[in-house]
Design a protein around this motif. Structure first.
Motif, PDB file in Angstrom:
ATOM      1  N   PRO A  36       8.040 -16.234   1.736  1.00 41.18           N
ATOM      2  CA  PRO A  36       7.152 -15.366   2.501  1.00 41.18           C
ATOM      3  C   PRO A  36       5.847 -15.099   1.748  1.00 41.18           C
ATOM      4  O   PRO A  36       5.823 -15.130   0.523  1.00 41.18           O
ATOM      5  N   VAL A  37       4.780 -14.824   2.493  1.00 38.67           N
ATOM      6  CA  VAL A  37       3.476 -14.566   1.889  1.00 38.67           C
ATOM      7  C   VAL A  37       3.537 -13.282   1.077  1.00 38.67           C
ATOM      8  O   VAL A  37       4.023 -12.251   1.546  1.00 38.67           O
ATOM      9  N   LYS A  38       3.060 -13.377  -0.160  1.00 38.89           N
ATOM     10  CA  LYS A  38       3.078 -12.219  -1.047  1.00 38.89           C
ATOM     11  C   LYS A  38       2.021 -11.197  -0.599  1.00 38.89           C
ATOM     12  O   LYS A  38       0.923 -11.583  -0.220  1.00 38.89           O
ATOM     13  N   GLN A  39       2.359  -9.935  -0.656  1.00 40.03           N
ATOM     14  CA  GLN A  39       1.419  -8.891  -0.263  1.00 40.03           C
ATOM     15  C   GLN A  39       0.909  -8.137  -1.490  1.00 40.03           C
ATOM     16  O   GLN A  39       1.548  -8.156  -2.531  1.00 40.03           O
ATOM     17  N   PHE A  40      -0.212  -7.475  -1.329  1.00 32.74           N
ATOM     18  CA  PHE A  40      -0.723  -6.636  -2.415  1.00 32.74           C
ATOM     19  C   PHE A  40       0.120  -5.358  -2.506  1.00 32.74           C
ATOM     20  O   PHE A  40       0.523  -4.798  -1.489  1.00 32.74           O
ATOM     21  N   THR A  41       0.350  -4.903  -3.721  1.00 31.77           N
ATOM     22  CA  THR A  41       0.998  -3.609  -3.915  1.00 31.77           C
ATOM     23  C   THR A  41      -0.090  -2.567  -4.170  1.00 31.77           C
ATOM     24  O   THR A  41      -1.182  -2.897  -4.646  1.00 31.77           O
ATOM     25  N   THR A  42       0.206  -1.320  -3.851  1.00 25.25           N
ATOM     26  CA  THR A  42      -0.750  -0.229  -4.037  1.00 25.25           C
ATOM     27  C   THR A  42      -0.176   0.777  -5.021  1.00 25.25           C
ATOM     28  O   THR A  42       0.938   1.268  -4.830  1.00 25.25           O
ATOM     29  N   THR A  43      -0.922   1.073  -6.064  1.00 26.81           N
ATOM     30  CA  THR A  43      -0.504   2.089  -7.032  1.00 26.81           C
ATOM     31  C   THR A  43      -1.537   3.214  -7.049  1.00 26.81           C
ATOM     32  O   THR A  43      -2.684   2.997  -7.448  1.00 26.81           O
ATOM     33  N   PRO A  44      -1.170   4.429  -6.560  1.00 30.26           N
ATOM     34  CA  PRO A  44      -2.105   5.550  -6.645  1.00 30.26           C
ATOM     35  C   PRO A  44      -2.349   5.911  -8.111  1.00 30.26           C
ATOM     36  O   PRO A  44      -1.397   5.944  -8.904  1.00 30.26           O
ATOM     37  N   LEU A  45      -3.607   6.158  -8.475  1.00 29.38           N
ATOM     38  CA  LEU A  45      -3.922   6.514  -9.868  1.00 29.38           C
ATOM     39  C   LEU A  45      -4.240   7.999  -9.999  1.00 29.38           C
ATOM     40  O   LEU A  45      -3.578   8.721 -10.721  1.00 29.38           O
ATOM     41  N   VAL A  71      -8.411   7.507  -5.845  1.00 30.50           N
ATOM     42  CA  VAL A  71      -8.422   6.156  -6.436  1.00 30.50           C
ATOM     43  C   VAL A  71      -7.018   5.564  -6.573  1.00 30.50           C
ATOM     44  O   VAL A  71      -6.102   6.198  -7.109  1.00 30.50           O
ATOM     45  N   SER A  72      -6.886   4.350  -6.072  1.00 34.32           N
ATOM     46  CA  SER A  72      -5.659   3.556  -6.233  1.00 34.32           C
ATOM     47  C   SER A  72      -6.063   2.193  -6.765  1.00 34.32           C
ATOM     48  O   SER A  72      -7.244   1.838  -6.787  1.00 34.32           O
ATOM     49  N   ALA A 125      -8.420   8.788 -20.160  1.00 33.83           N
ATOM     50  CA  ALA A 125      -8.686   8.054 -18.906  1.00 33.83           C
ATOM     51  C   ALA A 125      -7.609   7.007 -18.648  1.00 33.83           C
ATOM     52  O   ALA A 125      -7.034   6.449 -19.584  1.00 33.83           O
ATOM     53  N   LYS A 126      -7.358   6.761 -17.360  1.00 36.72           N
ATOM     54  CA  LYS A 126      -6.554   5.594 -16.990  1.00 36.72           C
ATOM     55  C   LYS A 126      -7.502   4.406 -16.953  1.00 36.72           C
ATOM     56  O   LYS A 126      -8.536   4.454 -16.267  1.00 36.72           O
ATOM     57  N   VAL A 127      -7.162   3.365 -17.688  1.00 34.70           N
ATOM     58  CA  VAL A 127      -8.039   2.197 -17.778  1.00 34.70           C
ATOM     59  C   VAL A 127      -7.415   1.043 -16.998  1.00 34.70           C
ATOM     60  O   VAL A 127      -6.275   0.655 -17.263  1.00 34.70           O
ATOM     61  N   VAL A 128      -8.169   0.532 -16.030  1.00 36.09           N
ATOM     62  CA  VAL A 128      -7.712  -0.630 -15.272  1.00 36.09           C
ATOM     63  C   VAL A 128      -8.452  -1.849 -15.806  1.00 36.09           C
ATOM     64  O   VAL A 128      -9.678  -1.910 -15.742  1.00 36.09           O
ATOM     65  N   PRO A 129      -7.726  -2.815 -16.377  1.00 34.83           N
ATOM     66  CA  PRO A 129      -8.387  -4.021 -16.888  1.00 34.83           C
ATOM     67  C   PRO A 129      -8.674  -4.995 -15.741  1.00 34.83           C
ATOM     68  O   PRO A 129      -8.109  -4.865 -14.652  1.00 34.83           O
ATOM     69  N   GLY A 130      -9.519  -5.975 -16.014  1.00 38.67           N
ATOM     70  CA  GLY A 130      -9.767  -6.998 -14.995  1.00 38.67           C
ATOM     71  C   GLY A 130      -8.494  -7.733 -14.627  1.00 38.67           C
ATOM     72  O   GLY A 130      -8.279  -8.085 -13.469  1.00 38.67           O
ATOM     73  N   HIS A 131      -7.657  -7.955 -15.630  1.00 38.05           N
ATOM     74  CA  HIS A 131      -6.369  -8.623 -15.426  1.00 38.05           C
ATOM     75  C   HIS A 131      -5.334  -7.948 -16.311  1.00 38.05           C
ATOM     76  O   HIS A 131      -5.636  -7.566 -17.431  1.00 38.05           O
ATOM     77  N   GLY A 132      -4.127  -7.811 -15.803  1.00 39.56           N
ATOM     78  CA  GLY A 132      -3.053  -7.243 -16.608  1.00 39.56           C
ATOM     79  C   GLY A 132      -2.732  -5.816 -16.218  1.00 39.56           C
ATOM     80  O   GLY A 132      -3.261  -5.274 -15.240  1.00 39.56           O
ATOM     81  N   ALA A 133      -1.852  -5.199 -17.004  1.00 34.73           N
ATOM     82  CA  ALA A 133      -1.285  -3.898 -16.654  1.00 34.73           C
ATOM     83  C   ALA A 133      -2.282  -2.754 -16.830  1.00 34.73           C
ATOM     84  O   ALA A 133      -3.197  -2.832 -17.662  1.00 34.73           O
TER      85      ALA A 133
END
Ligand SMILES: [Zn+2]
Length: 302
Positions: free
Chosen positions: A26-35, A39-40, A218-226
């Motif tokens: 099945p087609v993979k969907q995006f997951t949503t994580t509230p921050l 902002v999510s 701060a919560k840091v969101v990288p370009g790639h990764g956790a």
């Protein structure tokens, strides 16, 4: 990221075979994580896409790939019944901009001037074709811009050339969330892409400039990764500085690139670079990238 030049052929083949094997799934969907606050972050492919969603509408950061852009947009639109208002590109690499044509039918894409210029020109070295007109950011800025929506102050700050020459860090001030784009990649070190105006030494300077502006909690969101912390960005900078010091010492001793690479000095950083950069060949590619910038010009390899 545009890390394909760093990706050994073996890994590319594994990915190709894996995609064939999973073609029926099945087609993979995006997951949503509230921050925090409005902002999510949307995740699901090899990219992170922060979203601010609320009464004023939706602001989406980066557009991932062309093939998944509609799913990305649908995931963002599930966060608010209000329209998409703005899209931001953190830099010109295709895995952050290839969905632009899809989302820009609904809202303007904002980016630094250099992102539009590079996308319009294409890139002979990397084989990237000039982007279609509808995919080019329709609003560009020079050093800084602030969007005021959803009770949030969304600050776009252009950095000196590092990963590319169009890098923008996005600060969601009230939510205390910072999206670094690809100047930081979890688990630690990113890289400078010279084909897009970046450099390893420039990335060190860019991180040194932006770190004091990132709150300690701060919560840091990288370009790639956790999803990460400021301390992990500090560690990424430290890794790059250690790499620089090793190559500087080798150059000072008069070592050629080949002599330095033979010592495998970056193997110790295998867990501190993105997974696709962890092969022996890729790690020596990092040595070469630093050597090219540090060695006297007449000795530096092309
Ligand atoms: Zn990138």
């Amino acid at each position: 990221m545009s890390a394909f030049r760093l990706m050994p052929i073996g890994i590319s083949l594994v990915f190709s075979l894996a995609s064939v094997a999973h073609a029926e799934e099945p087609v993979k969907q995006f997951t949503t994580t509230p921050l925090a606050g409005s902002v999510s972050v949307l995740q699901g492919w090899e990219c992170n896409n922060p979203v601010s969603a609320g009464d004023d509408g939706i602001v989406l950061v980066d557009t991932c790939g062309a093939k998944v852009a509609e799913r990305l947009l649908a995931a963002a639109q599930r966060l608010s019944t209000k329209p998409l208002r703005f899209v931001i590109n953190t830099h010109a690499h295709g895995d952050h901009t290839a969905g632009n044509a899809v989302v820009q039918k609904f809202a303007p894409v904002i980016a630094h001037h250099n992102v539009r210029t590079r996308m319009a020109a294409g890139n002979e070295k990397t084989g990237d074709k000039p982007a279609a007109r509808g995919a080019l950011p329709s609003i560009t800025f020079d050093s800084e811009m602030i969007l005021h929506l959803n009770g949030e102050e969304i600050r776009l700050l252009h950095l000196p050339p590092g990963h590319t020459d169009g890098d923008t860090v996005v600060f969601f001030k009230n939510a205390n969330v910072v999206f670094t784009g690809d100047v930081f990649m979890s688990p630690a070190a990113s890289f400078g892409d010279r084909h897009y105006g970046g450099s390893m030494l420039g990335l060190i300077s860019a991180l040194e400039l932006v770190l004091p502006q990132i709150p300690a909690d701060a919560k840091v969101v990288p370009g790639h990764g956790a999803i990460s912390t400021r301390a992990e960005v500090v560690r990424g900078l430290e890794v790059l500085k250690q790499m620089k010091a090793i190559v500087e010492a080798g150059v000072k001793k008069g070592q050629t690139l080949e002599q330095l690479q033979a010592e495998r000095p970056f193997d110790q950083f295998r867990g501190s670079v993105p997974p696709w950069s962890s092969s022996d060949k890729s790690l020596n590619g990092w040595v070469k990238d630093f050597y090219r910038e540090i060695a006297p010009k007449q000795e530096a390899p092309k």
